[in-house]
Design an enzyme around this catalytic site. Structure first.
Site, mmCIF file in Angstrom:
data_model
loop_
_atom_site.group_PDB
_atom_site.id
_atom_site.type_symbol
_atom_site.label_atom_id
_atom_site.label_comp_id
_atom_site.label_asym_id
_atom_site.label_seq_id
_atom_site.Cartn_x
_atom_site.Cartn_y
_atom_site.Cartn_z
ATOM 1 N N GLY A 15 0.812 -1.205 0.000
ATOM 2 C CA GLY A 15 0.000 0.000 0.000
ATOM 3 C C GLY A 15 0.848 1.258 0.000
ATOM 4 O O GLY A 15 1.875 1.317 0.675
ATOM 5 N N ARG A 76 1.397 -5.380 -5.503
ATOM 6 C CA ARG A 76 1.608 -6.591 -4.719
ATOM 7 C C ARG A 76 1.823 -7.721 -5.717
ATOM 8 O O ARG A 76 0.963 -7.985 -6.550
ATOM 9 C CB ARG A 76 0.417 -6.865 -3.793
ATOM 10 N N ASP A 107 4.958 -4.877 6.344
ATOM 11 C CA ASP A 107 5.502 -6.164 6.751
ATOM 12 C C ASP A 107 5.621 -7.153 5.591
ATOM 13 O O ASP A 107 6.565 -7.945 5.532
ATOM 14 C CB ASP A 107 4.705 -6.771 7.904
ATOM 15 N N GLY A 108 4.676 -7.100 4.643
ATOM 16 C CA GLY A 108 4.788 -7.960 3.474
ATOM 17 C C GLY A 108 6.013 -7.617 2.634
ATOM 18 O O GLY A 108 6.691 -8.508 2.108
ATOM 19 N N THR A 129 4.033 2.456 5.926
ATOM 20 C CA THR A 129 2.645 2.019 6.007
ATOM 21 C C THR A 129 1.867 2.964 6.902
ATOM 22 O O THR A 129 2.365 3.363 7.963
ATOM 23 C CB THR A 129 2.525 0.585 6.553
ATOM 24 N N ASP A 131 -0.567 2.164 8.628
ATOM 25 C CA ASP A 131 -1.218 1.389 9.688
ATOM 26 C C ASP A 131 -0.487 1.408 11.023
ATOM 27 O O ASP A 131 -1.067 1.007 12.043
ATOM 28 C CB ASP A 131 -1.381 -0.065 9.248
ATOM 29 N N ASP A 133 1.649 -0.601 12.132
ATOM 30 C CA ASP A 133 1.524 -1.961 12.660
ATOM 31 C C ASP A 133 2.823 -2.761 12.621
ATOM 32 O O ASP A 133 2.805 -3.997 12.644
ATOM 33 C CB ASP A 133 0.431 -2.719 11.911
ATOM 34 N N ARG A 175 -6.254 -2.122 8.407
ATOM 35 C CA ARG A 175 -6.329 -3.584 8.284
ATOM 36 C C ARG A 175 -6.756 -4.194 9.625
ATOM 37 O O ARG A 175 -7.814 -3.865 10.137
ATOM 38 C CB ARG A 175 -4.999 -4.165 7.803
ATOM 39 N N HIS A 221 -25.463 14.387 20.152
ATOM 40 C CA HIS A 221 -24.874 13.648 19.032
ATOM 41 C C HIS A 221 -23.713 12.808 19.539
ATOM 42 O O HIS A 221 -23.160 13.072 20.613
ATOM 43 C CB HIS A 221 -24.418 14.606 17.921
#
Length: 325
Positions: A15, A76, A107-108, A129, A131, A133, A175, A221
């Protein structure tokens, strides 16, 4: 004794994240400063297999530091996940004289860098990333920009939610990680946050009870932040409305969190991490990950980095519960 000139490749994978262009720029200009050549590898590991290479110099990365996305494109690659694809990618590096590769991604991408290193091509990975993460680092390229984008969107949704006296479920990316959601919930003064790391069977009952209790004391609200890994925000909104009687809408902020001009922090940290990656290749190191940890830029072996476990920050987790009472 003169330093041996190297050819360093750079690619972005997985990503995209704001700040990747700042990292590419730092790779190129640090390498040039050290007397090395640079080849840009377009479309990530797919481009490595298909020999989609371009020569880069200091001028080729002018005026990209403020741009979102990645000028090298990203993808990817299923083919790279095979031994045959990995061998072909390594052969292409040798064919084009590439001595080492800086891999910018999550990580990928780290696993891809590790596989390429096993084929004899030196690699250093840079955490890119939104994320947040990756356990070995307290900072990942793109998170700061993404959380500011999410925060601004949530602020706007709070305005319209207040006008109509609604509850609004706001879904952010990440994710299976809840870091974006937790930061957004704190920054936006949300009543509740749903995190993949903590979601359990009675979470929805707790959420409904919180919204009801707030409504009973006069709150007109409500904002609920949902991490995408939890589940369908529209179903969550439907559940809240059915169990509280309060009109509830869901908004998925989506991929706008990946885009936009990177913040100052994303530009500076991306530059520092990427520059360090080139320094490591210059020193002959391989299979490393650069990181920011305990106030310092550092690096780890990819194997060590991948073995670490990332958890929700307990301090921030306690904070959201204190502030949303």
């Amino acid at each position: 004794m003169a330093r041996k000139q190297q050819t360093i490749g750079v690619l972005t994978s997985g990503g995209d994240a704001p700040g990747m262009n700042a990292a590419i720029r730092a790779v190129v200009r640090t390498a040039v400063d050290l007397g090395h050549k640079v080849k840009g590898i377009r479309r990530g590991f797919t481009g490595l297999i298909e020999e989609d290479f371009i020569d880069m110099d200091a001028m080729s990365v002018s005026d990209i530091i403020s741009r979102g996305g990645t000028i090298l494109y990203t993808s990817r690659s299923k083919e790279f996940m095979t031994p045959e694809g990995q061998a072909k990618a390594a052969d292409n590096c040798r064919k084009h004289g590439i001595d080492g590769v800086v891999v910018i991604g999550g990580d990928g991408s780290f696993r891809g860098a590790e596989k390429l290193a096993e084929q004899g091509i030196r690699t250093v990975a840079v955490p890119g990333t939104i994320d947040l993460d990756i356990a070995c680092t307290e900072y990942t390229i793109g998170f700061d920009t993404a959380i500011n984008t999410a925060m601004e969107a949530a602020d706007k949704l709070r305005d319209t939610s207040g006008s109509h006296e609604r509850c609004n479920v706001i879904e952010v990316m990440g994710r299976t990680a809840g870091h974006l959601a937790l930061w957004c919930a704190i920054a936006n003064g949300s009543e509740y946050v749903l995190l993949p790391e903590k979601f359990n069977d009675d979470e929805m009952d707790k959420l409904v009870a919180k919204v009801k209790s707030k409504h009973d004391i006069g709150k007109k609200h409500h904002i609920v932040v949902n991490a995408e890994g939890v589940g369908d925000s529209f179903e969550i909104a439907k559940y809240i409305q059915e169990h509280t009687g309060i009109e509830t809408r869901a908004t998925v902020i989506g991929h706008i969190q990946r885009g936009g001009s990177p913040t100052c922090r994303d530009r500076v940290y991306a530059s520092a991490l990427a520059s360090r990656a080139v320094d490591l290749l210059d020193q002959g190191q391989t299979c490393r990950v650069v990181a920011f940890r305990h106030g310092h830029f550092t690096d780890y072996s990819i194997a060590e980095a991948m073995s670490m476990q990332k958890t929700i920050d307990p301090v921030l987790d306690k904070l959201i519960h204190k502030l949303s009472r």
